[in-house]
Design an enzyme around this catalytic site. Sequence first.
Site, PDB file in Angstrom:
ATOM      1  N   THR A  45       0.813  -1.216   0.000  1.00 46.38           N
ATOM      2  CA  THR A  45       0.000   0.000   0.000  1.00 46.38           C
ATOM      3  C   THR A  45       0.850   1.271   0.000  1.00 46.38           C
ATOM      4  O   THR A  45       0.330   2.363  -0.192  1.00 46.38           O
ATOM      5  CB  THR A  45      -0.933   0.013   1.221  1.00 46.38           C
ATOM      6  OG1 THR A  45      -0.161  -0.190   2.411  1.00 46.38           O
ATOM      7  CG2 THR A  45      -1.973  -1.099   1.109  1.00 46.38           C
ATOM      8  N   HIS A  50       6.801   0.571   7.688  1.00 47.08           N
ATOM      9  CA  HIS A  50       7.063   1.545   8.742  1.00 47.08           C
ATOM     10  C   HIS A  50       7.161   0.837  10.087  1.00 47.08           C
ATOM     11  O   HIS A  50       7.044  -0.399  10.172  1.00 47.08           O
ATOM     12  CB  HIS A  50       5.980   2.641   8.760  1.00 47.08           C
ATOM     13  CG  HIS A  50       4.571   2.130   8.831  1.00 47.08           C
ATOM     14  ND1 HIS A  50       4.032   1.576   9.987  1.00 47.08           N
ATOM     15  CD2 HIS A  50       3.592   2.069   7.905  1.00 47.08           C
ATOM     16  CE1 HIS A  50       2.782   1.219   9.769  1.00 47.08           C
ATOM     17  NE2 HIS A  50       2.484   1.499   8.517  1.00 47.08           N
ATOM     18  N   HIS A  53       5.060  -1.989  11.304  1.00 47.18           N
ATOM     19  CA  HIS A  53       5.273  -3.347  10.785  1.00 47.18           C
ATOM     20  C   HIS A  53       6.397  -4.080  11.511  1.00 47.18           C
ATOM     21  O   HIS A  53       6.636  -5.264  11.249  1.00 47.18           O
ATOM     22  CB  HIS A  53       5.653  -3.296   9.294  1.00 47.18           C
ATOM     23  CG  HIS A  53       4.569  -2.805   8.392  1.00 47.18           C
ATOM     24  ND1 HIS A  53       4.579  -1.541   7.847  1.00 47.18           N
ATOM     25  CD2 HIS A  53       3.440  -3.407   7.936  1.00 47.18           C
ATOM     26  CE1 HIS A  53       3.507  -1.389   7.072  1.00 47.18           C
ATOM     27  NE2 HIS A  53       2.797  -2.495   7.121  1.00 47.18           N
ATOM     28  N   LYS A  87      -9.874  -1.129   9.523  1.00 50.98           N
ATOM     29  CA  LYS A  87     -10.155   0.067   8.732  1.00 50.98           C
ATOM     30  C   LYS A  87     -11.639   0.393   8.759  1.00 50.98           C
ATOM     31  O   LYS A  87     -12.488  -0.488   8.714  1.00 50.98           O
ATOM     32  CB  LYS A  87      -9.707  -0.140   7.275  1.00 50.98           C
ATOM     33  CG  LYS A  87      -8.217  -0.407   7.110  1.00 50.98           C
ATOM     34  CD  LYS A  87      -7.395   0.803   7.486  1.00 50.98           C
ATOM     35  CE  LYS A  87      -5.906   0.529   7.390  1.00 50.98           C
ATOM     36  NZ  LYS A  87      -5.110   1.696   7.820  1.00 50.98           N
ATOM     37  N   ARG A  91      -9.681   0.939   1.409  1.00 52.25           N
ATOM     38  CA  ARG A  91      -8.377   1.462   1.018  1.00 52.25           C
ATOM     39  C   ARG A  91      -8.445   1.981  -0.423  1.00 52.25           C
ATOM     40  O   ARG A  91      -9.220   1.486  -1.236  1.00 52.25           O
ATOM     41  CB  ARG A  91      -7.308   0.367   1.100  1.00 52.25           C
ATOM     42  CG  ARG A  91      -7.028  -0.129   2.502  1.00 52.25           C
ATOM     43  CD  ARG A  91      -5.967  -1.215   2.465  1.00 52.25           C
ATOM     44  NE  ARG A  91      -5.759  -1.849   3.750  1.00 52.25           N
ATOM     45  CZ  ARG A  91      -4.901  -1.425   4.671  1.00 52.25           C
ATOM     46  NH1 ARG A  91      -4.174  -0.356   4.438  1.00 52.25           N
ATOM     47  NH2 ARG A  91      -4.761  -2.067   5.812  1.00 52.25           N
ATOM     48  N   GLN A 180      -6.584 -14.535   1.444  1.00 49.55           N
ATOM     49  CA  GLN A 180      -5.496 -14.740   2.410  1.00 49.55           C
ATOM     50  C   GLN A 180      -5.442 -16.203   2.851  1.00 49.55           C
ATOM     51  O   GLN A 180      -4.358 -16.772   3.000  1.00 49.55           O
ATOM     52  CB  GLN A 180      -5.673 -13.827   3.619  1.00 49.55           C
ATOM     53  CG  GLN A 180      -4.508 -13.932   4.609  1.00 49.55           C
ATOM     54  CD  GLN A 180      -4.569 -12.873   5.694  1.00 49.55           C
ATOM     55  OE1 GLN A 180      -5.042 -11.773   5.468  1.00 49.55           O
ATOM     56  NE2 GLN A 180      -4.073 -13.196   6.870  1.00 49.55           N
ATOM     57  N   ASP A 201      -5.127  -8.479  14.967  1.00 51.59           N
ATOM     58  CA  ASP A 201      -6.275  -8.133  14.134  1.00 51.59           C
ATOM     59  C   ASP A 201      -6.418  -9.075  12.941  1.00 51.59           C
ATOM     60  O   ASP A 201      -7.431  -9.057  12.246  1.00 51.59           O
ATOM     61  CB  ASP A 201      -6.167  -6.684  13.654  1.00 51.59           C
ATOM     62  CG  ASP A 201      -4.926  -6.416  12.815  1.00 51.59           C
ATOM     63  OD1 ASP A 201      -3.926  -7.153  12.970  1.00 51.59           O
ATOM     64  OD2 ASP A 201      -4.948  -5.475  11.999  1.00 51.59           O
ATOM     65  N   LYS A 236      -0.830   4.949  18.921  1.00 57.28           N
ATOM     66  CA  LYS A 236      -0.550   3.866  17.992  1.00 57.28           C
ATOM     67  C   LYS A 236       0.941   3.822  17.686  1.00 57.28           C
ATOM     68  O   LYS A 236       1.575   4.849  17.447  1.00 57.28           O
ATOM     69  CB  LYS A 236      -1.353   4.066  16.700  1.00 57.28           C
ATOM     70  CG  LYS A 236      -1.318   2.869  15.776  1.00 57.28           C
ATOM     71  CD  LYS A 236      -2.274   3.061  14.603  1.00 57.28           C
ATOM     72  CE  LYS A 236      -2.268   1.834  13.704  1.00 57.28           C
ATOM     73  NZ  LYS A 236      -3.195   1.993  12.562  1.00 57.28           N
ATOM     74  N   LYS A 239       3.360   6.077  14.838  1.00 56.86           N
ATOM     75  CA  LYS A 239       2.756   7.308  14.356  1.00 56.86           C
ATOM     76  C   LYS A 239       3.306   8.497  15.137  1.00 56.86           C
ATOM     77  O   LYS A 239       3.442   8.445  16.359  1.00 56.86           O
ATOM     78  CB  LYS A 239       1.233   7.264  14.519  1.00 56.86           C
ATOM     79  CG  LYS A 239       0.557   6.214  13.639  1.00 56.86           C
ATOM     80  CD  LYS A 239       0.627   6.595  12.177  1.00 56.86           C
ATOM     81  CE  LYS A 239      -0.161   5.604  11.326  1.00 56.86           C
ATOM     82  NZ  LYS A 239      -0.086   5.931   9.893  1.00 56.86           N
ATOM     83  N   THR A 240       3.650   9.563  14.423  1.00 55.10           N
ATOM     84  CA  THR A 240       4.112  10.791  15.067  1.00 55.10           C
ATOM     85  C   THR A 240       3.327  11.958  14.493  1.00 55.10           C
ATOM     86  O   THR A 240       2.554  11.799  13.543  1.00 55.10           O
ATOM     87  CB  THR A 240       5.616  11.027  14.817  1.00 55.10           C
ATOM     88  OG1 THR A 240       5.812  11.312  13.413  1.00 55.10           O
ATOM     89  CG2 THR A 240       6.449   9.811  15.184  1.00 55.10           C
TER      90      THR A 240
END
Length: 417
Positions: A45, A50, A53, A87, A91, A180, A201, A236, A239-240
């Site tokens: 995606t 990041h 992951h 989500k 997406r 999947q 999840d 989370k 994330k910044t």
Amino acid sequence: MSAPKSEFVKVIQERGYFHQCTDLEALDALAAKGVVSGYIGFDATADSLHVGHMVQIMLLRRLQQTGHRPIALMGGGTTKVGDPSGKDESRKLLSVEDINRNLDRIKLSFAGYLRFGTARNDAVMVNNADWLDKLNYIEFLRDYGRHFSVNRMLSFDSVKLRLEREHPLSFLEFNYMILQAYDFLELSRRLDCRLQMGGSDQWGNIVNGVELGRRIDNKELFGLTAPLITTASGAKMGKTAAGAVWLNQERLSAYDFWQYWRNTEDGDVGRFLRLFTDLPLPEIARLERLQGAEINEAKIILANEATTLCHGAEAARNAAETARRTFVEGGLGEDLPVVEIARAELAAGIAAIDLLHRAGLVGSKGEARRLIKGAGARLNDAAIEDENRRVTLDDLNAEGVVKLSFGRKKHAVVRPK
């Protein structure tokens, strides 16, 4: 269960990776007997993975470190559908060209964590487009669709939460868990893969794959999930204010990556050392006991170790030295992020809020305004007091640049070109 028989299960329990398993005792026994192949899927995606992951990447690393074979599954096929897990909306669908371009860049994210090759427990990278793109829809529905209960699929969190919130779920996305599950079946056939791992999840999707392997091939497969990681304050992971903490250096400098770990909350230091470094547990226990200002020693070690894995030892040393020069000596470290601005644009003047945003110190101009109002933005180490302040060539310091700061921990250099 009793004490683990396999090194793999022992390590993931001791270091905090374990959340749930379809049959932990049987998996433990299998891992104690020989090499187990296990996979985690990564959809394309974006053009980099990041920090969010990293638990998954480190799980593959722990699998390899304990003598087993990790499989990094690239989602060249499933990215065309989009995983609805976690989500509230669909997406954005990407073109095949964008997906392939992202896949080429994502592969770089694994370089420091896994050893690829042809030895028995060397990592393997495969792309599910190799089989998903060739499926005949009618044959696939007839041969595999009959093994999935819609009633049960509706009970999985990835679907149920979306429906409970009355957010639309397309039929395209609803098919994701079937694809999947089919991935797991294909990998078990092609590479004798017995284990699928992922975040908590993904539990429903993983269980579907385990059951499909049993129903179609009468093969015992296993699913294992790790907890979803949040910081001590509940934020989370990864994330910044300025956005995601990317692993590829083209998206985020090694210095900014180092700073992310250096700024870890006190309550997260021990947990993150266990999850994201290879330091021995007794050393982590020592660092975890540090109090007051001494906890900064542990944070620097965390930053050094995490950056070494991702970017290499030299990049970690340079980042640490840049931080030392910036914070201890008050100078400009060589590795500070640099934003080049046309000299003519600086001559005309640029709003400080625009410059803070363009430098990546904040995620939006609105945040830049709030930062200035809260006396958190600095220009050449002096507080920016006026949110309408403009930055011009007159603000260049003795080194011919402008130093921008978000508080006392995040900095960037603006250089005219």
